[in-house]
Design an enzyme around this catalytic site. Structure first.
Site, PDB file in Angstrom:
ATOM      1  N   GLU A  58      10.891   2.630  -3.461  1.00 23.79           N
ATOM      2  CA  GLU A  58       9.940   3.596  -4.010  1.00 23.79           C
ATOM      3  C   GLU A  58       9.483   3.193  -5.408  1.00 23.79           C
ATOM      4  OE1 GLU A  58       7.698   7.117  -4.871  1.00 23.79           O
ATOM      5  OE2 GLU A  58       8.200   5.995  -3.056  1.00 23.79           O
ATOM      6  N   HIS A  61       7.160   0.203  -5.335  1.00 22.22           N
ATOM      7  CA  HIS A  61       5.817   0.600  -4.891  1.00 22.22           C
ATOM      8  C   HIS A  61       5.028   1.234  -6.036  1.00 22.22           C
ATOM      9  CE1 HIS A  61       2.558   1.971  -2.427  1.00 22.22           C
ATOM     10  NE2 HIS A  61       2.874   3.254  -2.594  1.00 22.22           N
ATOM     11  N   HIS A 123      -2.650   9.609   3.204  1.00 23.30           N
ATOM     12  CA  HIS A 123      -2.300   8.693   2.114  1.00 23.30           C
ATOM     13  C   HIS A 123      -2.658   7.243   2.434  1.00 23.30           C
ATOM     14  CE1 HIS A 123       0.559   6.868  -0.887  1.00 23.30           C
ATOM     15  NE2 HIS A 123       0.061   7.860  -1.583  1.00 23.30           N
ATOM     16  N   HIS A 214      -2.350   9.413  19.859  1.00 21.34           N
ATOM     17  CA  HIS A 214      -2.622   8.176  19.106  1.00 21.34           C
ATOM     18  C   HIS A 214      -2.823   7.001  20.050  1.00 21.34           C
ATOM     19  CE1 HIS A 214      -2.489   5.007  16.188  1.00 21.34           C
ATOM     20  NE2 HIS A 214      -1.390   4.494  16.722  1.00 21.34           N
ATOM     21  N   HIS A 276       1.836  -4.457  12.036  1.00 19.60           N
ATOM     22  CA  HIS A 276       0.901  -3.486  12.619  1.00 19.60           C
ATOM     23  C   HIS A 276      -0.018  -2.920  11.530  1.00 19.60           C
ATOM     24  CE1 HIS A 276      -0.344  -0.809  15.825  1.00 19.60           C
ATOM     25  NE2 HIS A 276      -0.051   0.272  15.115  1.00 19.60           N
TER      26      HIS A 276
END
Length: 301
Positions: A58, A61, A123, A214, A276
């Site tokens: 975290e 990032h 996000h 999805h 991905h």
């Protein structure tokens, strides 16, 4: 073009890619609360006492996002001055910086006060817009249009609408993919392509609906891009940037579908999941470039 501006553009584009993948890594490893409810510090400390892997992910990032934000601000100002005469430059400079800041604010709000899964799923999409804007800005700086004679491309109205439509729809599919992860619906369906291959039927709960929704939406993206690629191969053989652009788009969406299946079959293998995310980022950036070509073509016509 100034060599320093080119280096800055490449560095910023790579940095934005790291921001995208870093955000995906935070989500996929469940590290969003690695620093607790504290922002920008971790647990209210500049150097936290208790170091965990979630905290490192975290905090890394956050640091990368902040550094890339500074690079992007410099790139926006420099490109505005150097190639501001190109009609897309100023718009892309503003768009890229605005959405990067917005992404940071939403991330901070999620840490401080929490957000619903449906809000958090936005996000990644916001970061995706910022990345695509930086990528297009970089292509302008490197004068890619001139090298591929894109200034002579003529795209008909039908192809332009297909390009816009499939790009918007792809963005919505990205949102559904992010929603799968944020609602922890990734493995609610253990099989592929159906939720349970031995018992094909409608989903039985919200999580199965999100997962299968999805998958269905992603399948439609594949079909749509395949159809547009056929049109491009038939009608745009002499306009290589359009011809090869759609062929590459078809290759990318095929790889995207393959890695999507592997995410399920490998039970959320982290490397496959990040691949991905990387492929969809490249595909969305390419589709945005094709939209820009269509916009220029409309102006010439």
């Amino acid at each position: 073009m100034h060599k320093g501006l080119k280096w800055l553009a490449v560095l910023t584009s790579l940095g934005m890619l790291f921001v995208l993948l870093g955000g995906a890594l935070v989500t996929k490893t469940g590290s969003g609360m690695g620093c607790g409810r504290s922002w920008p510090l971790c647990h209210g400390q500049l150097i936290p006492d208790n170091i965990t892997i979630e905290l490192v992910i975290e905090l890394a990032h956050r640091v990368v996002s902040g550094g890339v934000g500074l690079l992007l601000l410099a790139l926006s100002i420099w490109s505005w001055k150097a190639i501001g005469h190109k009609r897309e430059t100023k718009f892309l400079a503003i768009l890229s910086f605005f959405f990067l800041v917005l992404q940071g604010l939403i991330g901070a709000a999620a840490v401080k006060w929490g957000q619903s899964d449906f809000v958090l799923a936005i996000h990644f999409g916001i970061s995706l817009i910022s990345f695509a804007s930086v990528l297009l800005l970089t292509l302008l700086i490197f004068e890619v249009d001139q090298k591929f004679e894109a200034d002579k491309v003529i795209i008909d109205k039908r192809m332009r609408w297909h390009t816009i439509g499939v790009t918007i729809y792809t963005y919505l599919v990205v949102y559904t993919g992010a929603l799968v992860r944020h609602t922890e619906s990734s493995l609610v369906c253990k099989d592929w392509p159906f939720c349970v291959n031995s018992s094909i039927g409608l989903p039985t709960n919200m999580y199965e609906w999100i997962q299968m929704g999805h998958r269905t939406a992603a399948a439609l993206v594949f079909v749509w891009i395949a159809y547009v690629t056929v049109l491009a191969v038939k009608k745009y053989k002499q306009q290589k940037v359009v011809y090869w652009g759609w062929i590459i788009a078809l290759i990318l969406v095929t790889l995207q579908a393959t890695t999507g299946a592997l995410v399920v079959l490998t039970r959320l293998n982290l490397a496959v999941a990040l691949l991905h995310a990387l492929i969809i980022s490249c595909l969305f950036g390419l589709l945005c470039y094709l939209i820009m070509l269509g916009s220029r073509s409309k102006k010439r016509q």
